[in-house]
Scaffold this active site. Sequence first.
Site, mmCIF file in Angstrom:
data_model
loop_
_atom_site.group_PDB
_atom_site.id
_atom_site.type_symbol
_atom_site.label_atom_id
_atom_site.label_comp_id
_atom_site.label_asym_id
_atom_site.label_seq_id
_atom_site.Cartn_x
_atom_site.Cartn_y
_atom_site.Cartn_z
ATOM 1 N N PHE A 101 99.474 81.108 90.302
ATOM 2 C CA PHE A 101 98.775 80.304 91.298
ATOM 3 C C PHE A 101 97.661 79.497 90.619
ATOM 4 C CE2 PHE A 101 95.306 79.964 94.513
ATOM 5 C CZ PHE A 101 95.945 79.030 95.321
ATOM 6 N N GLN A 102 97.641 78.220 90.885
ATOM 7 C CA GLN A 102 96.663 77.286 90.322
ATOM 8 C C GLN A 102 96.645 77.279 88.798
ATOM 9 O OE1 GLN A 102 92.918 77.838 92.498
ATOM 10 N NE2 GLN A 102 93.711 76.347 93.991
ATOM 11 N N GLU A 139 86.144 66.708 91.621
ATOM 12 C CA GLU A 139 85.993 66.998 90.187
ATOM 13 C C GLU A 139 85.987 65.728 89.344
ATOM 14 O OE1 GLU A 139 88.089 68.583 92.183
ATOM 15 O OE2 GLU A 139 87.765 70.749 91.979
ATOM 16 N N LYS A 176 90.220 83.432 83.077
ATOM 17 C CA LYS A 176 89.338 84.257 83.895
ATOM 18 C C LYS A 176 89.046 85.615 83.238
ATOM 19 C CE LYS A 176 89.017 86.000 88.598
ATOM 20 N NZ LYS A 176 88.228 85.303 89.596
ATOM 21 N N MET A 225 89.794 41.322 91.984
ATOM 22 C CA MET A 225 90.270 40.925 90.660
ATOM 23 C C MET A 225 91.790 40.778 90.639
ATOM 24 S SD MET A 225 89.439 39.927 87.766
ATOM 25 C CE MET A 225 87.928 40.421 86.936
HETATM 26 C C1 TPP Z 1 91.810 53.550 89.435
HETATM 27 C C2 TPP Z 1 92.248 52.131 89.344
HETATM 28 N N1 TPP Z 1 93.285 51.674 90.065
HETATM 29 C C3 TPP Z 1 93.672 50.387 89.991
HETATM 30 C C4 TPP Z 1 93.016 49.511 89.172
HETATM 31 C C5 TPP Z 1 93.484 48.045 89.070
HETATM 32 N N2 TPP Z 1 92.415 47.153 89.543
HETATM 33 C C6 TPP Z 1 91.584 46.517 88.690
HETATM 34 S S1 TPP Z 1 90.444 45.623 89.468
HETATM 35 C C7 TPP Z 1 91.042 46.020 90.976
HETATM 36 C C8 TPP Z 1 90.423 45.496 92.240
HETATM 37 C C9 TPP Z 1 89.068 46.038 92.458
HETATM 38 O O1 TPP Z 1 88.654 45.699 93.756
HETATM 39 P P1 TPP Z 1 87.155 45.875 94.216
HETATM 40 O O2 TPP Z 1 86.634 47.211 93.793
HETATM 41 O O3 TPP Z 1 87.060 45.573 95.665
HETATM 42 O O4 TPP Z 1 86.362 44.826 93.351
HETATM 43 P P2 TPP Z 1 86.424 43.221 93.313
HETATM 44 O O5 TPP Z 1 87.395 42.862 92.258
HETATM 45 O O6 TPP Z 1 86.844 42.759 94.669
HETATM 46 O O7 TPP Z 1 85.037 42.851 92.947
HETATM 47 C C10 TPP Z 1 92.153 46.855 90.849
HETATM 48 C C11 TPP Z 1 92.941 47.378 91.984
HETATM 49 C C12 TPP Z 1 91.952 50.028 88.410
HETATM 50 N N3 TPP Z 1 91.261 49.278 87.543
HETATM 51 N N4 TPP Z 1 91.571 51.325 88.532
#
Ligand code: TPP
Lengths: 164, 566
Positions: free
Chosen positions: B111-112, B49, B161, B478
């Site tokens: 439920f749900q 979803e 529903k 990052m």
């Molecule tokens: C849902 C979610 N969880 C955690 C984060 C924190 N976060 C920001 S950038 C990142 C790393 C992203 O890694 P990747 O997709 O491999 O991209 P890269 O930075 O290596 O290009 C994280 C964990 C986020 N932005 N969104």
Amino acid sequence: MRHTISVLVENEFGVLSRVSGLFSGRGFNIESLSVAPTLDPTISRMTIVTSGDDRILEQINKQLNKLIDTIKIIDFTGEDFIEREMALIKVTADENSRAEILRIADIFRGKIVDVTPKCYTVEVTGSPVKVNAIIDLLRPMGIKELVRSGPVVLGRGPKGWKSG
Amino acid sequence: MKLTGSKILLECLLQEGVDTIFGYPGGTVINIYDDLMDSPVKHILTRHEQAAVHAADGYARATGKVGVAIATSGPGATNTITGIATAYMDSIPMVVITGQVPTPLIGNDAFQEADVIGLTRPITKHNYLVRDIKDLAVTMKKAFYIARTGRPGPVVVDLPKDVQIATAKFEYPETVELRGYKPTYSGNMRMVEKAAKMILSAKKPVLYVGGGASLTDAHGELLELAEMIQAPVTTTLMGMASFPTQHDLSLGMLGMHGTYYANMAVTNSDLLIALGARFDDRVTGKIATFAPHAKIIHVDIDPTSIKKNVRVDLPIVGDLRNVLKKLNNKIAEHKDEIESMHSALKPWHDEISGWRKDQPMTYKSSKVEIKPQFVIEKLRELSNDDAIVTTEVGQHQMWAAQFFNFTQPRTFLSSGGLGTMGYGLPAALGAQAAFPKRQVIDISGDGSFQMNSQELATLVQYRLPVKIVILNNNFLGMVRQWQQLFFDKRYSQTCMELPIDFVKLAEAYGATGLRATKPDEVEDVVRQAFETPGPVIMEFKISREENVMPMVPAGAGINEMLLRTA
Ligand SMILES: Cc1ncc(C[n+]2csc(CCOP(=O)(O)OP(=O)(O)O)c2C)c(N)n1
């Protein structure tokens, strides 16, 4: 600084939580909040006492306005208005204190609305400052329970908000 | 003739001109799904979803229309939360329909059952629980109206529903009247005149453009203004693609990973003209040193955005496109002043050219390792002009913003406000559903991709030929970058220890997988991917510890950029 705002909202399901959620979600203070329908039963009027500097107050006004259910906001900051709050105060009343309680209630134009052998319940209405004052005076007798309505306000003068 | 609630719902969608919706069935929406079989509305079954909502979001960003998603009660509804919050933060018009347990059971921990209205209140523009079939059509009308007007945003309609089963006569109202909701579109003329005056006498103006430009399709008016007054233009991540990146007046992006010259221009400007932007902390850095010499004009449709984070000298509340039209007309009346302004701006342009030459947006190329920036450049070179690019969140997102060129509006879809990993793939899915013939590219990292990789199935099933680029550094890059720079290289939980074979993963779903491990393979892989019909994963094994530069460290002013990794 303390600010009082009246908010006219659609009298709809969940509107109170929209407003209170806005305050908690954005870290605004609520000192008191009272709410009831207006002459027009589709509209409720909330009176909110809050605090914050000018910038925060501006945000509060704008954020409240942004709610779809908000019809009008009246910010009483810097306005001339009437402010009233009601309190019910249950206070221990024994032989020594009964007369004193009556006297204090009388000075504040309060009423004794419930009497038992050991306790009086005092009803008082006035500005929050006045309500504070009577509470302070009654405290030494032993306050068993107390409820305050939070203030409601109306601007002074002939001007009125039509449906409100 | 009386219709059931579920039929009325689908009729409302037709009345709103909805052709495609994204969703996932379940017990409390089973009636709607039954009627869907006989409705011309096309439904795309995502595998989660959250992805359905992101897909509706991508559809909305690419088309400008209201995106629609549907989910069942309880877990279906709670799975939509991240998608809704993502759309809310970026002001995306969307209606999300959730099933709810029958009204007599609401509040019983049925439920749900989940309190969807309570859960979504802080992340929607508005939400409705429809408790009476008589209110259904008018509520749908209001939901679409609220979602698309003013500052757009997601609206949730929670539909029990029993209301779907009940019957009523269907009448779709032509208009809605909401006494508490009257967005200001036109922009106060006196303010516009003042703005024109301020602009014409500026010596160092900068146009700072946010998401409002694409939301109001104001790219034409923006270009006209910039060229008329010859002012440099910087955009936020959300403003990207509203102004052509290659234009002489373009400074690229500002803020944390913006260009040095954009940040220097803002810091030194004497007039900052903020257009549909909201001074987010990723843009301003330390507020105290943000544009310290500038007067600020702020145009925004949402009064709460104005003076929220920074002082504003001239606020104009209104629809950006409307305001720009007025402003352009007003300025155009002053032919002589425009001319003298052009010559007065000469030193400003020279100063900016100096910064540009000093610190261009560039990177150290390599013959041995694949540089992620190089991949983006190749994509830019080999993709079509009207390609739609989506991103996930992380380094790859910033490299896409820094090194891709955007020439057309609504071609860069990225989660700016919430920063949601897992957004890009389903958003690409939604954009591709809206434009089956255009190139749609999801630029991803190996981490983000795995947050919604199940949507490969949806792409293959519906023949949506999205091209997925995975810049694979085997890191949550990052976060690793922050750990390198600010935590002594202590890479806590950011190394993706298990290498995934993304080529095989693609094949498992019936998509195509391609891989490049050396720089000289990059071009071939990109070419081949673009020539291959159907969805393709391009996996690039990139230099693992590459950093996004330049960078404003957290808490610093935007003029205090880290230019390269020490
Ligand atoms: C849902 C979610 N969880 C955690 C984060 C924190 N976060 C920001 S950038 C990142 C790393 C992203 O890694 P990747 O997709 O491999 O991209 P890269 O930075 O290596 O290009 C994280 C964990 C986020 N932005 N969104």
